[in-house]
Design a protein around this motif. Structure first.
Motif: not given
Length: 539
Positions: A390-399, A440-454
C-alpha cells in the motif's frame, strides 16, 4: 455521483484495507473504504455463522505468526499481548491501530461493491465508476480517480466434490472447513479431514479431543514445524533473519532443505509419523502445528493417503485401506480466488495465477489507477506485506513513482510466474507464493525504504547488528526514506523485550552458574530479565 479533488476507493476493511487507508492519509490522498460487513477485521472478525462471499474462521483460531513479525511497521502490538494471539486479540490490535490513526471515519460499513468499471473517458482520465449497495439494498454510483482492492483470498471455498467418487452416496455429513466453527458437533463421531494445510491440521487436532477417531487424509504429505523454537523463542523471530536470508542466497537450496529436514526429523521422524511429503522443505509453505505430532503419537489422529472412493458410510483410501462408519467428512481443500466485481480486462492470467505486476498492479491498463493489495502468500504475515504494497501503491497514485511500460510489466509478470513454477509447488489453489524477505525488500526498494546494511554498518553499528542478526520485523522499513518513523530504531532495540513481556506473570529467580575466584564465590543469577552478580567472601 460523488467526487472530490482526488478521491480513492478502497474495497474491504480487513488488515490490508486498514493499512491502505493509512497509507492514503500519509500521502495526502482522500480514501473512501467500502466494507460489506458491520465491522473491521476482515478474516479476523469471528462470526458464529459463516456469511456467503466472506472469509470465515473458527472459534479457537490462533495466528501462527508471532506478534513482532505480524504488526504494522509504526505501531507495535502492546507488549503484554501474547506472542501468538487468539483472533480476538488480533481484532483488538486492529481497533487500536484504526483508532490511533483515525481510520474509522473513512469506512462505510454494510456497503457492498457490486461493480468496478472504467469510465467512458478512461483513456483520458483513468477514472473508475464504482457501484455500491447499502444495507437497504439501495444502489449508488460513485466516481473515483483510483481503486485499491483489499478483499483478500479466503472468501470462496473450494469444494471439489467431483474429485471424490461416491460422495453422493455418503450417509453422513460433509462440509468445507470454511463452515467449521468448533468441535461441538463432532463429539463421539468418526471424522475424516481431507487436506493437511494449516486449517486441516488445526481441525484434526481440535476435533480429536472430542471425536471417537479422526483420520487426516493427505494427497502429498507435509513438513510440520512448531511455533516454538529453541529455548521457547518464537520460531519466526529466531530464523526469519537477514543473515539466514543471505545464507539462502549463497547456499544450494537442496542442501538447506536437507539440513532443515534433518532438524525437523530429529524432533519427530516424518516418515515414521506418515507425514513425509513428496516435496522438499522449502518448495512450499510448511504446516505450522505444535500439537499434530502429539495427536498422531497418542492415536487421536491417524494420517491416511488420499481418498479414492466413498461408499455409503465407508471411505476407501488409495492404499486400499477402508474406514467404516464415518460420520463426518471435513473438506480442508482450500479456496478459489475471485474478484467478481472487477471488469474482465483487468483479470490478466499468467499460468495458475492472476497476473499482477509485482503481485499488485494490473499490467494491461492504460493508466495505473488500480491496485490489488494483500493478494500474496508467503511464510510470513500478510499485515507487513500489505502495508508495504500500500505504501508503494499510494506513491504511484500520488505521482512520486512511475511504473514501467505495459510491455515491460507483462514481461516481468511472466518471469515471476516462471520463477514461482521453478522454486515452489504451484497449483491452481496455491499460485501466489513468494519469499517473504525478498519480496518485502523488492517493494521497499520501489518505495525507497529498503534498509542498507552497508550504510548502517558505518553509521549505526549497534542497529546494523540487530538488522542483520535479528528478525526481519517491519520496523526495519521505517528507518529511512519516505514515511520514516522516529520510533523505528527504538522499536527494533526493544522487540525482544516485548516478546518477553507476556512471560512475566510470576517472579522467578534461578542460579545460572557458580565459579570461584581468589577469596570469594561469585553467584550470577537472573530474576525475570535482569542479571545480578553477588560476591560472597570465603570464611
Amino acid at each position: 455521483m460523488s467526487s472530490s479533488a482526488y478521491n480513492l476507493c478502497l474495497i474491504g476493511a480487513g488488515p490490508s484495507g486498514l493499512t491502505s487507508i493509512k497509507s492514503c492519509l500519509d500521502e495526502g490522498l482522500e480514501p473512501t473504504c467500502f466494507e460489506s460487513s458491520d465491522d473491521i477485521g476482515g478474516l479476523w472478525k469471528f462470526k458464529e455463522v459463516s456469511e456467503p462471499n466472506r472469509a470465515s474462521i473458527y472459534r479457537s483460531l490462533t495466528i501462527n505468526i508471532s506478534k513482532e513479525m505480524m504488526c504494522f511497521s509504526d505501531f507495535p502490538i502492546p507488549a503484554d499481548y501474547p506472542n501468538y494471539m487468539h483472533h480476538s486479540r488480533i481484532l483488538q490490535y486492529f481497533r487500536l491501530y484504526a483508532e490511533h490513526f483515525k481510520l474509522l471515519q473513512h469506512i462505510h460499513f454494510q456497503t457492498s461493491v457490486r461493480s468496478v468499471r472504467q469510465r467512458p473517458d478512461f483513456s483520458h482520465s483513468g477514472q473508475w465508476e464504482v457501484v455500491t449497495e447499502n444495507r437497504e439494498g439501495q444502489e449508488e454510483r460513485h466516481m473515483f480517480d483510483s481503486v485499491i482492492v483489499c478483499s483478500g483470498h479466503y472468501s470462496y471455498p473450494h469444494l471439489p466434490l467431483k474429485d471424490f467418487s461416491g460422495i453422493e452416496s455418503f450417509e453422513g455429513k460433509y462440509f468445507h472447513s470454511w463452515d467449521y466453527k468448533g468441535p461441538e458437533d463432532l463429539r463421539g463421531k468418526r471424522v475424516v479431514v481431507i487436506g493437511i494445510g494449516n486449517s486441516g491440521g488445526d481441525i484434526a487436532v481440535e476435533s480429536s479431543r472430542v471425536a471417537e477417531q479422526v483420520y487426516l487424509s493427505t494427497r502429498r504429505g507435509a513438513w510440520v514445524i512448531r511455533v516454538m523454537s529453541d529455548n521457547g523463542l518464537p520460531v519466526d523471530m529466531k530464523y526469519n533473519t537477514r543473515f539466514v536470508h543471505i545464507l539462502f542466497q549463497l547456499l544450494p537450496v537442496n542442501w538447506l532443505s536437507w539440513f532443515g529436514e534433518k532438524k525437523l526429523n530429529a524432533m519427530y521422524d516424518h516418515t515414521m509419523y506418515a507425514l513425509k511429503p513428496k516435496h522438499r522443505l522449502f518448495s512450499t509453505i510448511p504446516v505450522i502445528n505444535d500439537e499434530l505430532p502429539n495427536k498422531i503419537l497418542t492415536g487421536g489422529v491417524m494420517v491416511k493417503p488420499n481418498v479414492q472412493q466413498i461408499r455409503g458410510s465407508s471411505v476407501v483410501f488409495e492404499d486400499g485401506s477402508v474406514v467404516d462408519k464415518v460420520d463426518v467428512i471435513v473438506f480442508a481443500t482450500g479456496y478459489n480466488y475471485d474478484f467478481p466485481f472487477l471488469p474482465p480486462n483487468v483479470m490478466h492470467k499468467s499460468g495458475h495465477r492472476l497476473g499482477l505486476y509485482k503481485h499488485v498492479f494490473p499490467p494491461t491498463l492504460e493508466h495505473p489507477t488500480m491496485a490489488v493489495v494483500g493478494f500474496i502468500h508467503a511464510l510470513g504475515a500478510i499485515m507487513p506485506q500489505a502495508e508495504m504494497q500500500s505504501r508503494w501503491v499510494t506513491r504511484v497514485f500520488k505521482g512520486h513513482k512511475k511504473l514501467p511500460s505495459n510491455r515491460a510489466m507483462l514481461k516481468a509478470v511472466e518471469c515471476d510466474t516462471k520463477d514461482m513454477d521453478k522454486n515452489y509447488i504451484v497449483s491452481k489453489l496455491v499460485p501466489l507464493q513468494v519469499d517473504f524477505v525478498s519480496y518485502m525488500d523488492d517493494i521497499a526498494g520501489e518505495v525507497g525504504v529498503r534498509p542498507s546494511l552497508a550504510w548502517l554498518f558505518f553509521t549505526d553499528y549497534p542497529l546494523f547488528k540487530r538488522v542483520l542478526w535479528g528478525p526481519v520485523t517491519a520496523y526495519q522499513y521505517r528507518i529511512t526514506g519516505p514515511g520514516k518513523w522516529s520510533g523505528a530504531r527504538r522499536a527494533i532495540f526493544t522487540q525482544f523485550e516485548r516478546m518477553f513481556q507476556p512471560f512475566k506473570t510470576r517472579q522467578v529467580t534461578y542460579l545460572l552458574y557458580i565459579h570461584t575466584e581468589d577469596a570469594s564465590k561469585i553467584f550470577v543469577f537472573k530474576m525475570n530479565v535482569h542479571w545480578y552478580r553477588i560476591a560472597i567472601p570465603l570464611l
